[in-house]
Design a protein around this motif. Structure first.
Motif, short mmCIF file in Angstrom:
data_model
loop_
_atom_site.label_atom_id
_atom_site.label_comp_id
_atom_site.label_asym_id
_atom_site.label_seq_id
_atom_site.Cartn_x
_atom_site.Cartn_y
_atom_site.Cartn_z
N PHE A 163 22.63 40.49 37.20
CA PHE A 163 22.78 39.20 37.47
C PHE A 163 21.53 38.25 36.21
CE2 PHE A 163 22.26 40.13 41.63
CZ PHE A 163 23.79 40.00 42.46
N GLY A 166 25.54 38.84 33.25
CA GLY A 166 26.44 38.46 33.51
C GLY A 166 26.42 36.43 33.54
N ILE A 167 24.79 36.48 34.11
CA ILE A 167 24.57 34.85 33.58
C ILE A 167 25.01 34.29 32.45
CG2 ILE A 167 23.08 32.94 33.71
CD1 ILE A 167 22.32 34.53 36.83
N THR A 170 28.53 34.63 30.62
CA THR A 170 29.39 33.97 30.94
C THR A 170 28.43 32.05 30.01
OG1 THR A 170 29.44 34.82 33.21
CG2 THR A 170 30.18 32.78 33.02
N LEU A 386 34.52 31.18 32.94
CA LEU A 386 33.72 31.14 34.11
C LEU A 386 34.11 31.77 35.26
CD1 LEU A 386 30.72 30.23 35.11
CD2 LEU A 386 32.16 28.15 35.88
N VAL A 390 31.94 35.41 36.60
CA VAL A 390 31.69 35.68 38.67
C VAL A 390 32.33 37.25 38.13
CG1 VAL A 390 32.30 34.77 40.59
CG2 VAL A 390 31.38 32.95 38.31
N THR A 393 30.57 39.76 36.34
CA THR A 393 29.36 40.19 37.59
C THR A 393 29.38 40.74 39.03
OG1 THR A 393 28.67 38.42 36.50
CG2 THR A 393 27.46 39.21 38.46
N SER A 394 30.25 40.22 39.89
CA SER A 394 30.94 40.55 41.19
C SER A 394 31.32 42.19 40.94
CB SER A 394 31.64 40.13 42.06
OG SER A 394 31.33 38.50 41.76
#
Length: 590
Positions: A163, A166-167, A170, A386, A390, A393-394
């Protein structure tokens, strides 16, 4: 397996990577806040220099899968991996001299715009959708697989790292656009090299010097590099790597949106070519580091292989386990190596997010809403970054749960994809026998007995004949199978449905490579052009005046490329025999 946990300093070093990467995104968000256009956001205003772009290209395609997987490959199969030196060179030369000039001079932003110019909209949209799906799937694996390997060996938090990756990606993609991605990649490339160097230096010291590494590797048959067996079923030979590797990497470099997008962001065609050639040096450096890491790792574990002895459960855990062994008493350095691995992940994910946002905006949003304002276009581009952040990451989370001419183009595309998936899935279900992969011997003679119980290998009750032929094809030929299948099907379908005359094809859409091989004869050159008028006065005039293939953002794409659509703009520099993007900027802001 005994997990050797990170110390506080390891987490500090690792966290610094994420903080600096985020800081670069914030810096460019503030610095470029007055240049609120989608062109500035997605392609850096097309004014980038070759240096940071070269570093960015190298970092993006040397993911954590490479950092962890390549040394493991050398450890198990030997240093023939070094032959990628040849395929990398072929790929960069072909990209710089064949593909780049066509894309750069077109002024396009999405590589799939070319497919509409050359064929039509359905081909363009089909390729775009396939690219989006494939990139999301690939990015999810790139995030999850290394995080899992590091978690199982170092105790590094699995979902925290997934995470966080990904965060952070992004965050700086959405804030800073392509410029933030490129400069962050450049920083991460430096981290990757420093991480590799620390492993090489400390690993060599543990082995008693580089001469011992070479001696142990020679005795273990790890330095048998050249194998000229032409059997396409063999995993690594001179031919599978130099030929199959070229096809594989040409798909990644020659027509990949992520690569071409950064090349066309350069301020001149000359800078774009320099970026590719300097990127080649980066690829070679990373390759040499990975190969020597694998050899040093073999020298260290030559008498006690942690994989076959059951200490670790998968080959991709070899490198993290080795790092924890040699840096166990040196807090901070294991964290530096993890930062090295995740630098590859961050750069790959960020490049993918930016490329996904670009193709979606250019191929779908602008096609449906051609008159968007600059401000709205920029906000939509950021929203797409964005969204795809997401989604990628998903996908990483989902990865944990897995185990005519136009007719010819579409038919060839589907045929190539079908063949590639067929052989790849077949090879996954029925792995190639050891007689074809030739894994080199590993020893467990000096291993300390443990309470690990080794389960006997499972054997499939039945193995179809095709499993030992088609499914055993070297993985490096998968791209070649797809490419040749696409070309063959396209040619056959075109002849059945009616092929297009060469005279009807705009010369600027075709790069006459045959000129290099038939330079002595104008007759043979024309024969190889297949009717395309490369020697027409119109084309020469257009080239001398730096003509663009597109008069506006959508006019040519909607009406087809015709001679009357070509507009003379001052983009060509006769002195440097190069093109720049200033003319395109003038058209955009007209």
């Amino acid at each position: 397996m005994e997990v050797k946990n990170f110390a506080v300093w390891d987490y500090v070093v690792f966290a610094a990577l994420f903080v600096i990467s985020s800081g670069i995104g914030v810096f460019f968000a503030i610095k470029e806040r007055k240049k609120a256009t989608s062109r500035e956001f997605l392609v850096g205003g097309r004014q980038m220099s070759f240096g940071p772009v070269a570093l960015s290209l190298t970092a993006s395609f040397m993911s954590a899968v490479t950092v962890l997987g390549a040394p493991s490959e050398v450890y198990r199969f030997g240093a023939s991996f070094l032959l990628f030196f040849i395929s990398y060179a072929f790929v960069i030369i072909l990209t710089a001299e064949l593909f780049l000039p066509v894309f750069y001079r077109s002024g396009i932003t999405s590589t799939y715009e070319y497919l509409q110019l050359r064929f039509n909209k359905p081909v363009r949209y089909a390729a775009t959708v396939i690219y989006i799906v494939q990139t999301i799937l690939y990015t999810g694996v790139v995030v999850y697989a290394p995080a899992l390997a590091l978690n199982q060996v170092t105790g590094f938090d699995l979902w925290g790292s997934v995470f966080a990756t990904g965060i952070v990606c992004t965050f700086y993609c959405t804030l800073g656009g392509l410029k933030a991605v490129v400069w962050t990649d450049a920083f991460q490339m430096v981290v990757m090299i420093v991480g590799f160097l620390t492993v090489l230096i400390q690993g060599s010291a543990h082995a008693g010097g580089l001469h011992n590494v070479i001696e142990h590797s020679t005795n273990g048959s790890r330095l048998n590099i050249f194998d000229f067996d032409v059997d396409p079923l063999r995993r690594h030979t001179f031919w599978t790597i130099s030929v199959g590797g070229t096809f594989t990497w040409l798909g990644i470099y020659g027509v990949n949106q992520s690569t071409i997008q950064r090349c066309i962001s350069c301020k001149t065609e000359k800078h774009a070519k320099l970026a590719l050639y300097f990127n080649l040096l980066g690829l070679w450096i990373i390759l040499v580091c990975a190969v020597f890491s694998g050899l040093i790792m073999y020298s260290h574990f030559k008498d006690c292989d942690p994989w076959t002895s059951g200490i670790i459960s998968a080959p991709d855990q070899l490198m993290p386990y080795f790092v924890m062994e040699i840096f166990f008493t040196m807090p901070g350095l294991p964290g530096l190596f993890v930062a090295c691995a995740f630098s590859g992940t961050l750069s790959t994910v960020a490049a993918s997010i930016n490329a996904l946002a670009t193709v979606t905006f250019e191929d779908f949003v602008k096609s449906c809403f051609p008159r968007l304002s600059d401000k709205l276009s920029t906000w939509i581009s950021k929203g797409l970054c964005l969204l795809f952040g997401v989604m990628c990451t998903s996908m990483a989370v989902a990865a944990s749960l897995m185990g005519g001419v136009v007719q010819g183009a579409l038919g060839g595309l589907l045929t190539g994809i079908t063949l590639s998936f067929w052989v790849a899935i077949g090879a996954f279900i029925y792995p190639a026998p050891d007689s074809k992969t030739w894994p080199l011997p590993l020893s467990t003679d000096q291993c300390v007995p443990s309470n690990v119980t080794l389960s006997p290998p499972t054997e499939l009750s039945s193995r179809p004949a095709i499993a030992d032929t088609w499914y055993s094809l070297s993985y490096l030929y998968y791209s070649a199978v797809g490419c040749l299948g696409c070309i063959a099907a396209g040619i056959i379908i075109s002849f059945i449905t009616g092929y297009q005359s060469g005279k009807d094809i705009q010369p600027l859409l075709i790069r006459p490579v045959c000129n290099l091989f038939c330079f002595w004869s104008k007759k043979y050159k024309r024969l190889c052009w297949c009717g395309v008028q490369h020697d027409s006065g119109t084309e020469q005039e257009n080239l001398e005046n730096g003509s663009s293939w597109k008069q506006g953002a959508e006019s040519v794409l909607q009406n087809g490329l015709r001679q009357e659509d070509l507009v003379n703009i001052p983009g060509h520099d006769p002195k440097d025999k190069s093109y720049n993007n200033m003319a395109l900027e003038k058209i955009t802001h007209f």
